[in-house]
Design an enzyme around this catalytic site. Structure first.
Site, mmCIF file in Angstrom:
data_model
loop_
_atom_site.group_PDB
_atom_site.id
_atom_site.type_symbol
_atom_site.label_atom_id
_atom_site.label_comp_id
_atom_site.label_asym_id
_atom_site.label_seq_id
_atom_site.Cartn_x
_atom_site.Cartn_y
_atom_site.Cartn_z
ATOM 1 N N LYS A 9 0.812 -1.216 0.000
ATOM 2 C CA LYS A 9 0.000 0.000 0.000
ATOM 3 C C LYS A 9 0.855 1.281 0.000
ATOM 4 O O LYS A 9 2.062 1.237 0.268
ATOM 5 C CB LYS A 9 -0.934 -0.036 1.211
ATOM 6 C CG LYS A 9 -2.055 -1.092 1.098
ATOM 7 C CD LYS A 9 -2.958 -1.029 2.325
ATOM 8 C CE LYS A 9 -4.199 -1.892 2.165
ATOM 9 N NZ LYS A 9 -5.061 -1.807 3.370
ATOM 10 N N TYR A 49 -12.542 -1.550 -3.493
ATOM 11 C CA TYR A 49 -13.065 -1.585 -2.122
ATOM 12 C C TYR A 49 -14.584 -1.376 -2.071
ATOM 13 O O TYR A 49 -15.124 -0.933 -1.042
ATOM 14 C CB TYR A 49 -12.353 -0.539 -1.261
ATOM 15 C CG TYR A 49 -11.013 -1.004 -0.706
ATOM 16 C CD1 TYR A 49 -10.910 -2.185 0.034
ATOM 17 C CD2 TYR A 49 -9.853 -0.252 -0.890
ATOM 18 C CE1 TYR A 49 -9.690 -2.611 0.555
ATOM 19 C CE2 TYR A 49 -8.625 -0.671 -0.364
ATOM 20 C CZ TYR A 49 -8.559 -1.853 0.367
ATOM 21 O OH TYR A 49 -7.348 -2.263 0.887
ATOM 22 N N PHE A 57 -15.105 4.591 7.290
ATOM 23 C CA PHE A 57 -13.703 4.671 6.895
ATOM 24 C C PHE A 57 -13.499 4.640 5.375
ATOM 25 O O PHE A 57 -12.368 4.733 4.906
ATOM 26 C CB PHE A 57 -12.883 3.563 7.574
ATOM 27 C CG PHE A 57 -13.268 2.142 7.183
ATOM 28 C CD1 PHE A 57 -12.845 1.582 5.977
ATOM 29 C CD2 PHE A 57 -14.037 1.367 8.033
ATOM 30 C CE1 PHE A 57 -13.174 0.278 5.626
ATOM 31 C CE2 PHE A 57 -14.392 0.056 7.680
ATOM 32 C CZ PHE A 57 -13.953 -0.472 6.471
ATOM 33 N N ARG A 85 -2.233 -13.645 4.771
ATOM 34 C CA ARG A 85 -2.893 -12.870 5.843
ATOM 35 C C ARG A 85 -2.184 -13.075 7.185
ATOM 36 O O ARG A 85 -2.134 -12.161 8.013
ATOM 37 C CB ARG A 85 -4.382 -13.210 5.904
ATOM 38 C CG ARG A 85 -5.100 -12.586 4.678
ATOM 39 C CD ARG A 85 -6.586 -12.769 4.687
ATOM 40 N NE ARG A 85 -7.298 -12.046 5.704
ATOM 41 C CZ ARG A 85 -7.781 -10.795 5.586
ATOM 42 N NH1 ARG A 85 -7.561 -10.089 4.492
ATOM 43 N NH2 ARG A 85 -8.469 -10.249 6.564
ATOM 44 N N THR A 91 -5.689 -6.417 10.841
ATOM 45 C CA THR A 91 -5.932 -5.116 10.197
ATOM 46 C C THR A 91 -5.405 -3.966 11.060
ATOM 47 O O THR A 91 -4.761 -3.040 10.553
ATOM 48 C CB THR A 91 -7.455 -4.921 9.983
ATOM 49 O OG1 THR A 91 -7.979 -6.091 9.360
ATOM 50 C CG2 THR A 91 -7.736 -3.704 9.129
ATOM 51 N N ARG A 102 2.210 -5.821 9.466
ATOM 52 C CA ARG A 102 1.463 -4.691 10.021
ATOM 53 C C ARG A 102 1.985 -4.300 11.412
ATOM 54 O O ARG A 102 2.051 -3.116 11.736
ATOM 55 C CB ARG A 102 -0.027 -5.001 10.022
ATOM 56 C CG ARG A 102 -0.615 -4.874 8.606
ATOM 57 C CD ARG A 102 -1.944 -5.547 8.469
ATOM 58 N NE ARG A 102 -2.647 -5.185 7.243
ATOM 59 C CZ ARG A 102 -3.784 -5.759 6.853
ATOM 60 N NH1 ARG A 102 -4.323 -6.718 7.589
ATOM 61 N NH2 ARG A 102 -4.361 -5.381 5.738
ATOM 62 N N ASN A 112 -2.066 0.643 6.723
ATOM 63 C CA ASN A 112 -1.565 -0.604 7.288
ATOM 64 C C ASN A 112 -0.722 -1.433 6.319
ATOM 65 O O ASN A 112 -0.633 -2.651 6.444
ATOM 66 C CB ASN A 112 -2.720 -1.412 7.903
ATOM 67 C CG ASN A 112 -3.768 -1.783 6.879
ATOM 68 O OD1 ASN A 112 -3.639 -1.467 5.701
ATOM 69 N ND2 ASN A 112 -4.810 -2.468 7.324
ATOM 70 N N HIS A 115 -2.267 -5.282 1.669
ATOM 71 C CA HIS A 115 -3.583 -5.902 1.496
ATOM 72 C C HIS A 115 -3.389 -7.348 1.078
ATOM 73 O O HIS A 115 -2.484 -7.651 0.300
ATOM 74 C CB HIS A 115 -4.398 -5.199 0.402
ATOM 75 C CG HIS A 115 -5.510 -6.064 -0.128
ATOM 76 N ND1 HIS A 115 -6.717 -6.185 0.525
ATOM 77 C CD2 HIS A 115 -5.568 -6.905 -1.188
ATOM 78 C CE1 HIS A 115 -7.475 -7.060 -0.147
ATOM 79 N NE2 HIS A 115 -6.800 -7.497 -1.184
ATOM 80 N N GLU A 126 -10.073 -10.302 -7.308
ATOM 81 C CA GLU A 126 -9.056 -9.255 -7.213
ATOM 82 C C GLU A 126 -7.931 -9.461 -8.218
ATOM 83 O O GLU A 126 -7.439 -8.499 -8.808
ATOM 84 C CB GLU A 126 -8.522 -9.198 -5.772
ATOM 85 C CG GLU A 126 -9.589 -8.718 -4.785
ATOM 86 C CD GLU A 126 -9.211 -8.850 -3.329
ATOM 87 O OE1 GLU A 126 -10.043 -8.499 -2.467
ATOM 88 O OE2 GLU A 126 -8.088 -9.305 -3.018
#
Ligand code: ATP
Ligand code: MG
Length: 137
Positions: A9, A49, A57, A85, A91, A102, A112, A115, A126
């Site tokens: 990100k 998203y 948010f 993950r 998150t 993270r 963070n 993704h 995706e």
């Protein structure tokens, strides 16, 4: 072999953390089979998203995602979706396990650093959103 979709990100790209983050994936048995740097348009970020549209948010998330380039990539490996993950951590970085991306790099719940797809369905959607089949090795 399972594939998942990953984004490094804007906060991480801006802070020169691409290499550090990639190393975490590669060391843990995930292989990069597609990768490119892009600057998301507002429309692309909103589409990506869309599931969060209407949440408080959402707008700041979109602003953040278009604030700098990102690396979009496809990672391949055994149990790639869960493994990705796990390597990223929760998150909220204050709740992320020690040694996760993270926990180590994220600036906030929003910024963070990474993704990762959360299910086989999201991974397929995706990956197709950002890559054509001929771009995946
Ligand atoms: P991602 O989908 O980016 O991998 P995730 O699955 O851990 O993250 P989601 O619930 O899908 O989390 O939220 C998507 C993204 O929206 C988060 O990664 C984070 O950048 C942002 N976000 C989620 N919840 C909040 C929140 N409460 N406050 C600020 N930003 C948030
Ligand atoms: Mg998510």
């Amino acid at each position: 072999m399972e594939r998942t979709f990953s984004i490094i990100k804007p906060d991480a790209v801006k802070r020169n953390l691409i290499g550090e983050i990639l190393q975490r994936f590669e060391r843990n048995g995930l292989r990069v089979v597609a990768s490119k740097m892009i600057r998301l348009s507002r429309e692309q970020a909103e589409g990506f998203y869309a599931e969060h549209k209407g949440r408080d948010f959402y707008e700041p998330l979109i602003e953040y995602m278009i604030s700098a380039p990102v690396i979009v990539q496809v990672l391949e490996g055994e149990g790639a979706i869960a493994k990705n993950r796990e390597i990223m951590g929760a998150t909220d970085p204050s709740k992320a396990a020690e040694g996760t991306i993270r926990a180590d790099f994220a600036l906030s719940v929003r910024e963070n650093s990474a993704h990762g797809s959360d299910s086989p369905e999201s991974a397929a959607r995706e990956i197709a959103y950002f890559f054509s089949t001929i771009e995946i090795c």
